[in-house]
Design a protein around this motif. Sequence first.
Motif, short mmCIF file in Angstrom:
data_model
loop_
_atom_site.label_atom_id
_atom_site.label_comp_id
_atom_site.label_asym_id
_atom_site.label_seq_id
_atom_site.Cartn_x
_atom_site.Cartn_y
_atom_site.Cartn_z
N ALA A 101 0.84 -1.21 0.00
CA ALA A 101 0.00 0.00 0.00
C ALA A 101 0.88 1.25 0.00
N THR A 102 2.00 1.22 0.72
CA THR A 102 2.90 2.37 0.71
C THR A 102 3.53 2.52 -0.67
N ARG A 103 3.90 1.37 -1.26
CA ARG A 103 4.50 1.42 -2.61
C ARG A 103 3.48 2.02 -3.61
N ALA A 104 2.22 1.61 -3.49
CA ALA A 104 1.21 2.04 -4.46
C ALA A 104 0.71 3.47 -4.17
N TYR A 105 0.35 3.74 -2.90
CA TYR A 105 -0.25 5.05 -2.58
C TYR A 105 0.82 6.16 -2.50
N GLN A 106 1.84 5.94 -1.66
CA GLN A 106 2.85 6.99 -1.52
C GLN A 106 3.81 6.98 -2.72
N GLY A 107 4.18 5.79 -3.18
CA GLY A 107 5.12 5.69 -4.31
C GLY A 107 4.45 6.10 -5.62
N ALA A 108 3.56 5.24 -6.12
CA ALA A 108 2.94 5.52 -7.42
C ALA A 108 1.96 6.69 -7.34
N GLY A 109 1.20 6.78 -6.25
CA GLY A 109 0.16 7.81 -6.14
C GLY A 109 0.73 9.20 -5.89
N LEU A 136 -6.64 -7.32 -4.90
CA LEU A 136 -8.01 -7.23 -5.41
C LEU A 136 -8.05 -6.09 -6.42
N ASP A 137 -8.15 -6.45 -7.68
CA ASP A 137 -8.10 -5.43 -8.73
C ASP A 137 -9.47 -5.20 -9.34
N LEU A 138 -9.80 -3.94 -9.51
CA LEU A 138 -11.08 -3.59 -10.16
C LEU A 138 -10.99 -2.16 -10.69
N PRO A 139 -11.86 -1.77 -11.63
CA PRO A 139 -11.81 -0.39 -12.13
C PRO A 139 -12.03 0.60 -10.99
N VAL A 140 -11.35 1.73 -11.10
CA VAL A 140 -11.42 2.75 -10.05
C VAL A 140 -12.86 3.18 -9.79
N ALA A 141 -13.63 3.39 -10.87
CA ALA A 141 -15.00 3.89 -10.69
C ALA A 141 -15.84 2.90 -9.88
N VAL A 142 -15.63 1.61 -10.10
CA VAL A 142 -16.40 0.60 -9.37
C VAL A 142 -16.01 0.62 -7.88
N GLY A 143 -14.71 0.68 -7.62
CA GLY A 143 -14.24 0.71 -6.23
C GLY A 143 -14.73 1.94 -5.49
N ALA A 163 -9.98 10.78 -8.88
CA ALA A 163 -9.94 9.51 -9.60
C ALA A 163 -8.56 9.31 -10.24
N ALA A 164 -7.93 10.39 -10.71
CA ALA A 164 -6.60 10.27 -11.34
C ALA A 164 -5.58 9.71 -10.35
N PHE A 165 -5.69 10.14 -9.09
CA PHE A 165 -4.79 9.61 -8.05
C PHE A 165 -4.99 8.10 -7.92
N PHE A 166 -6.26 7.66 -7.85
CA PHE A 166 -6.51 6.22 -7.68
C PHE A 166 -6.12 5.41 -8.92
N GLU A 167 -6.18 6.05 -10.10
CA GLU A 167 -5.69 5.37 -11.31
C GLU A 167 -4.18 5.11 -11.18
N ARG A 168 -3.45 6.09 -10.65
CA ARG A 168 -2.00 5.89 -10.47
C ARG A 168 -1.75 4.79 -9.45
N VAL A 169 -2.55 4.79 -8.37
CA VAL A 169 -2.39 3.77 -7.33
C VAL A 169 -2.65 2.38 -7.92
N ARG A 170 -3.75 2.28 -8.69
CA ARG A 170 -4.08 0.97 -9.29
C ARG A 170 -2.95 0.52 -10.23
N ALA A 171 -2.46 1.44 -11.06
CA ALA A 171 -1.37 1.10 -11.99
C ALA A 171 -0.12 0.68 -11.19
N GLY A 172 0.11 1.34 -10.07
CA GLY A 172 1.26 0.99 -9.21
C GLY A 172 1.13 -0.43 -8.69
N TYR A 173 -0.07 -0.77 -8.23
CA TYR A 173 -0.30 -2.14 -7.74
C TYR A 173 -0.08 -3.17 -8.85
#
Length: 214
Positions: A101-109, A136-143, A163-173
């Motif tokens: 989560a740190t890698r995805a949110y703080q790193g990629a996000g 658990l992967d799913l489109p940002v809008a659904v989450g 939403a752009a932030f969460f797209e970066r987080v999802r891509a990071g994951y």
Amino acid sequence: MTPGRLITIEGIEGAGKSTVARWVCEWLQRRSVSAQLTREPGGTELAERVRRIVLERGSESVSATAETLLMFAARDIHLVNLIGPALARGDWVVCDRFTDATRAYQGAGRGVDAAWIEQLAARVHGGLEPACTLLLDLPVAVGLARAKSRRDGACDRFEAETAAFFERVRAGYLALARREPRRIQLIEASASLEDVQRQVAAVLSRLTAAGGGA
Ligand code: T5A
């Protein structure tokens, strides 16, 4: 005594992590595996206090650096007081979010330097890595729609993100999953809960049959 195993559950907001984490614990307990459910940031009394600090929307700004350090401070407290002792007792620990989560949110996000995150992780983990991570992967809008429907009050600092932030987080994951395909098991989380549970059960069956390695 056989040491326990750490299973972590990851994904963007509303992916179903808490729901799946509870179900994983029950699945293990039904098979007589002693399992403890916990979450990050938090999990112990002191780490939950850090959680409140890092999630609340106050008047002062919190830099991405401060956010990263607070996440690792809470994680260190959690590892020393709960996760480490539970694993040493032979329990399995099911943790709703961990260092990915740190890698995805703080790193990629947020754009925090990935090498610095890995230095902090090496220091705080002391060699411990999850035996298995369910992403658990799913489109940002659904989450976001799921998270919104469940929310009972104001949003926290992360839920208020774009939403752009969460797209970066999802891509990071997803990039993490490509890098570590053995540890990180991708779960298609926009499916029905029954289907998600079927996918998770398949991973857990392999994990328990292999004695804990994914
Ligand atoms: N954070 C955390 C960081 O930035 N860095 C870090 O290092 C760490 C550890 C708090 C925040 O901290 C940040 C990320 C987070 O923003 P949190 O409270 O764990 O972390 O995160 P949230 O994502 O906000 O938790 P949520 O509770 O919103 O989401 P969950 O747990 O993914 O979803 P859940 O299980 O509560 O389900 C949401 C709703 O969907 C339904 C559920 O019943 C529920 O109503 N649902 C489904 N509906 C249909 N089909 C399915 N398959 C469903 N699965 C669940």
